[in-house]
Scaffold this motif. Structure first.
Motif, short mmCIF file in Angstrom:
data_model
loop_
_atom_site.label_atom_id
_atom_site.label_comp_id
_atom_site.label_asym_id
_atom_site.label_seq_id
_atom_site.Cartn_x
_atom_site.Cartn_y
_atom_site.Cartn_z
N ARG A 16 -2.95 -5.95 8.17
CA ARG A 16 -3.28 -7.36 8.30
C ARG A 16 -3.92 -7.80 6.99
NH1 ARG A 16 -3.36 -9.32 13.66
NH2 ARG A 16 -2.73 -7.74 15.16
N TYR A 18 -4.95 -10.81 5.33
CA TYR A 18 -5.28 -12.24 5.32
C TYR A 18 -5.54 -12.73 3.90
CZ TYR A 18 -6.04 -11.16 10.25
OH TYR A 18 -5.88 -10.72 11.53
N SER A 21 -1.00 -13.24 0.00
CA SER A 21 0.17 -14.01 0.44
C SER A 21 1.39 -13.10 0.52
CB SER A 21 0.44 -15.15 -0.53
OG SER A 21 0.85 -14.62 -1.79
N LYS A 112 5.37 -11.61 6.92
CA LYS A 112 3.95 -11.95 6.96
C LYS A 112 3.69 -12.57 8.32
CE LYS A 112 0.22 -12.21 4.15
NZ LYS A 112 -0.85 -12.36 5.14
N THR A 114 0.54 -11.91 10.42
CA THR A 114 -0.80 -11.85 11.02
C THR A 114 -1.63 -13.11 10.83
OG1 THR A 114 -1.74 -10.78 9.05
CG2 THR A 114 -0.86 -9.34 10.77
N GLU A 115 -1.14 -14.08 10.07
CA GLU A 115 -1.89 -15.32 9.92
C GLU A 115 -1.60 -16.31 11.04
OE1 GLU A 115 -1.68 -16.88 5.95
OE2 GLU A 115 -1.96 -14.90 5.07
N ASP A 211 1.82 -7.07 8.52
CA ASP A 211 2.38 -7.58 7.27
C ASP A 211 2.82 -6.41 6.42
OD1 ASP A 211 1.32 -10.02 8.19
OD2 ASP A 211 -0.52 -9.76 7.01
#
Length: 391
Positions: A16, A18, A21, A112, A114-115, A211
């Motif tokens: 993960r 965060y 990018s 990607k 986990t956001e 991610d």
């Protein structure tokens, strides 16, 4: 006709992230692959990704990633085939190199996830199912696989514990893998005590959300591959000996047989035929185990085990160290992680490193041939590749 070789691989740890990018993760993996290939730069880029439009609000992904990585100007595009996007990207990249359109191609994968919230990601993943005839009625991807798992258990007489030997072993392998999202061992009790997600699938029966990015460098011709290998300090070549892709119905209600992944069987047959080998010649395999039942079904439908026998054989120690084939020493999707569009590229990169003998995790027994199996949906789109080690 000139052969196709993989001369460089690169991966990020799955987790993960965060603070990073998607473009940053991908650039890291791509430049690791370029460095692993002695610095040779690709002349085209193919990117496997499923959900950039939904989770990253980003289209034009190929151009974006090429530009950020410092490769602006080269041909670059995204390939989408649900969870099989990474394998499909390899299939496309192989075609570019084999045909002579480009002699050096980077094949990468990125996701990607986990956001976004878990319900939002679950909804995005469900887009691999049939929007009109499955998703409309509220089914999740886990729910579809749960129905198949329940039928499989009833047909062949297996219990929750019988099928749970798969995640138990995957976590053991992942505990050695520095790239794994869940690098820790577990116990049968922890698996069977984990929450039910969609009966009979429990939390520890399914791959996590994460991610990650991975990349491989493909080149055309033995002479060029040896030149690059020498510059990288290696004398081993890894050939992409065969590739196969097949599809099935998107909605599972239209399938001929719910416990047979026909696209997997067809793709495997095509890849093995192209490589000129039989299933018994495969020394090592990375199979797509988004859920425990798909891992077992993959072994059966590729041809490594008779239908309905894989859980029993696995429990008895087959497909492990010293057997043929050895399977999923990365920890599989279950414990290495499943950054959807990148998963198929992770599998290929891991198989290449096992063939070269430099995988940093649990090592295979000096394999000469390897097979990777990556699928989107419930084996709706399946890609199988066969890799061969040259000296």
């Amino acid at each position: 006709m000139e052969k196709v070789f993989i001369v460089g691989v690169g991966m990020t740890k799955i987790g993960r992230f965060y603070e990073q990018s998607g473009r940053e993760l991908f650039s890291q993996a791509l430049w690791k692959a370029i460095e692993d290939a002695g610095g040779v730069k690709p002349r085209a880029l193919v990117v496997g990704n499923m959900m950039s439009s939904t989770l990253m609000n980003q289209d034009s992904l190929g151009a974006l990633l090429a530009d950020y990585a410092g490769l602006r100007g080269i041909p670059a595009f995204k390939v989408e085939a649900a969870c099989g996007s990474g394998g499909a990207a390899l299939y496309a990249g192989y075609a570019l190199v084999k045909s002579g359109v480009a002699d050096v191609v980077a094949v990468g994968g990125l996701e990607k996830q986990t956001e976004a919230t878990t319900p939002y990601v679950t909804r995005a993943l469900a887009q691999a199912a049939d929007a009109d005839f499955e998703v409309f009625y509220g089914v999740t991807f886990t729910g579809l696989n749960a129905m198949i798992a329940r039928l499989y258990m009833q047909l062949f007489g297996y219990s929750d514990e019988d099928l749970s030997y798969w995640p138990l072993k995957m976590h053991e392998y992942a505990s050695y893998n520095p790239y794994a999202q869940l690098p820790r061992k577990t116990s049968m009790k922890e698996i069977l005590d984990s929450p039910v997600i969609a009966d009979p699938i429990r939390l520890f029966h399914a791959a996590p959300i994460g991610d990650g990015a991975a990349a491989v460098i493909l080149v055309r011709g033995e002479e060029k591959a040896r030149e690059i290998a020498k510059a990288a300090g290696r004398d081993t070549l890894i050939e992409v000996a065969g590739v196969g892709m097949a599809t099935d119905s998107v909605d599972i209600a239209s399938r001929n047989n719910l416990v047979v992944m026909e696209a997997t069987a067809k793709a495997a047959q095509e890849a093995l035929r192209m490589a000129g080998i039989g299933v018994k010649d495969v020394d090592y395999a990375e199979v797509h185990d988004a859920f425990h039942v798909t891992g077992y079904a993959a072994l059966e439908d590729i041809g490594f085990a008779p239908k309905g026998e894989a859980p029993r054989l696995f429990k008895e120690g087959r497909f492990q160290k010293g057997d043929k084939p050895e399977v999923n020493f990365s920890g599989g999707l279950k414990a290495r992680g499943h950054p959807v569009g990148a998963t198929g590229v992770y599998q290929v990169a891991e198989a290449v490193m096992q063939l070269r003998g430099d995988f940093p995790g649990f090592k295979a027994s000096s394999p000469e041939t390897a097979l990777t199996h990556n699928m989107g949906g419930v084996s709706t789109i399946t890609v199988v590749s066969v890799l061969r080690r040259w000296k």
